[in-house]
Design an enzyme around this catalytic site. Sequence first.
Site, PDB file in Angstrom:
ATOM      1  N   LYS A  12      35.644  52.276  48.974  1.00 56.25           N
ATOM      2  CA  LYS A  12      34.724  51.483  49.783  1.00 56.25           C
ATOM      3  C   LYS A  12      34.126  52.356  50.902  1.00 56.25           C
ATOM      4  O   LYS A  12      34.602  53.481  51.144  1.00 56.25           O
ATOM      5  CB  LYS A  12      35.488  50.277  50.341  1.00 56.25           C
ATOM      6  CG  LYS A  12      35.977  49.309  49.239  1.00 56.25           C
ATOM      7  CD  LYS A  12      36.813  48.184  49.830  1.00 56.25           C
ATOM      8  CE  LYS A  12      37.223  47.177  48.763  1.00 56.25           C
ATOM      9  NZ  LYS A  12      38.031  46.066  49.353  1.00 56.25           N
ATOM     10  N   TYR A  52      31.606  40.497  43.716  1.00 57.13           N
ATOM     11  CA  TYR A  52      32.629  39.645  44.345  1.00 57.13           C
ATOM     12  C   TYR A  52      32.332  38.160  44.138  1.00 57.13           C
ATOM     13  O   TYR A  52      32.759  37.343  44.961  1.00 57.13           O
ATOM     14  CB  TYR A  52      32.720  39.970  45.835  1.00 57.13           C
ATOM     15  CG  TYR A  52      33.553  41.204  46.144  1.00 57.13           C
ATOM     16  CD1 TYR A  52      34.862  41.336  45.652  1.00 57.13           C
ATOM     17  CD2 TYR A  52      33.061  42.230  46.945  1.00 57.13           C
ATOM     18  CE1 TYR A  52      35.635  42.460  45.946  1.00 57.13           C
ATOM     19  CE2 TYR A  52      33.837  43.350  47.243  1.00 57.13           C
ATOM     20  CZ  TYR A  52      35.125  43.454  46.735  1.00 57.13           C
ATOM     21  OH  TYR A  52      35.903  44.548  47.037  1.00 57.13           O
ATOM     22  N   ASN A 115      40.115  47.902  53.841  1.00 51.78           N
ATOM     23  CA  ASN A 115      41.263  48.332  53.028  1.00 51.78           C
ATOM     24  C   ASN A 115      40.937  49.435  52.017  1.00 51.78           C
ATOM     25  O   ASN A 115      41.630  49.613  51.024  1.00 51.78           O
ATOM     26  CB  ASN A 115      41.964  47.122  52.392  1.00 51.78           C
ATOM     27  CG  ASN A 115      41.083  46.378  51.416  1.00 51.78           C
ATOM     28  OD1 ASN A 115      39.910  46.710  51.251  1.00 51.78           O
ATOM     29  ND2 ASN A 115      41.643  45.371  50.761  1.00 51.78           N
ATOM     30  N   HIS A 118      38.964  49.529  46.000  1.00 57.65           N
ATOM     31  CA  HIS A 118      38.924  48.370  45.092  1.00 57.65           C
ATOM     32  C   HIS A 118      39.483  48.785  43.745  1.00 57.65           C
ATOM     33  O   HIS A 118      39.245  49.902  43.285  1.00 57.65           O
ATOM     34  CB  HIS A 118      37.466  47.898  44.889  1.00 57.65           C
ATOM     35  CG  HIS A 118      37.333  46.952  43.732  1.00 57.65           C
ATOM     36  ND1 HIS A 118      37.565  45.599  43.856  1.00 57.65           N
ATOM     37  CD2 HIS A 118      37.073  47.176  42.421  1.00 57.65           C
ATOM     38  CE1 HIS A 118      37.421  45.034  42.657  1.00 57.65           C
ATOM     39  NE2 HIS A 118      37.121  45.969  41.773  1.00 57.65           N
ATOM     40  N   GLU A 129      33.282  44.553  35.410  1.00 55.61           N
ATOM     41  CA  GLU A 129      32.928  45.424  36.546  1.00 55.61           C
ATOM     42  C   GLU A 129      32.351  46.760  36.064  1.00 55.61           C
ATOM     43  O   GLU A 129      31.369  47.252  36.629  1.00 55.61           O
ATOM     44  CB  GLU A 129      34.161  45.645  37.421  1.00 55.61           C
ATOM     45  CG  GLU A 129      34.567  44.373  38.152  1.00 55.61           C
ATOM     46  CD  GLU A 129      35.893  44.452  38.899  1.00 55.61           C
ATOM     47  OE1 GLU A 129      36.275  43.441  39.511  1.00 55.61           O
ATOM     48  OE2 GLU A 129      36.555  45.512  38.869  1.00 55.61           O
TER      49      GLU A 129
END
Length: 154
Positions: A12, A52, A115, A118, A129
């Site tokens: 990310k 998402y 965080n 992914h 995805e």
Amino acid sequence: MSSSEQTFIAIKPDGVQRGLIGDIISRFEKRGYKLVASKLVSPSKDHLEKHYEDLKDKPFFPGLVTYMLSGPIFAMVWEGRDACKTGRSILGATNPLASAPGTIRGDYAIDVGRNVCHGSDGVESAKKEIALWFKPEEVQKYKAAQFDWVYEKA
Ligand code: GDP
Ligand code: MG
């Protein structure tokens, strides 16, 4: 469990900005997984909302999309036995405060909204995805030279 299972792993914007790309790639490489696709990208809001879409009703969804739009993302496909489940355990728990040391989130993150990475939560979501983030021709097919040193049986 097939040695050709694939998972979508993304670093990310915080992970990219914090210089963690090399370390994260290295953890998957050293475990024995095979890199079959990668690129540094800045996807559109629509793309990230689609990625998402299962979370669109969550209160943190707008903040999550803003976070994912805040800089380039390093998108990858990793291949190997149990890649989805083991990929998730390499990343650690969603909330970094609950992630074990030795996992990526357990070593590098504190807040759930920062965080670092992914990973697909299963084989079916990985397929969706990978198709969203990569064109078929961007995903390489090759036998890794180390294959017979990593796997007892194909
Ligand atoms: P993952 O599969 O472990 O990434 O977790 P989820 O699919 O449940 O959530 C997707 C992402 O949304 C997470 O990685 C976090 O970046 C973010 N997220 C999940 N839960 C929360 C939350 O309670 N608060 C905030 N701010 N972000 C969250
Ligand atoms: Mg998820």
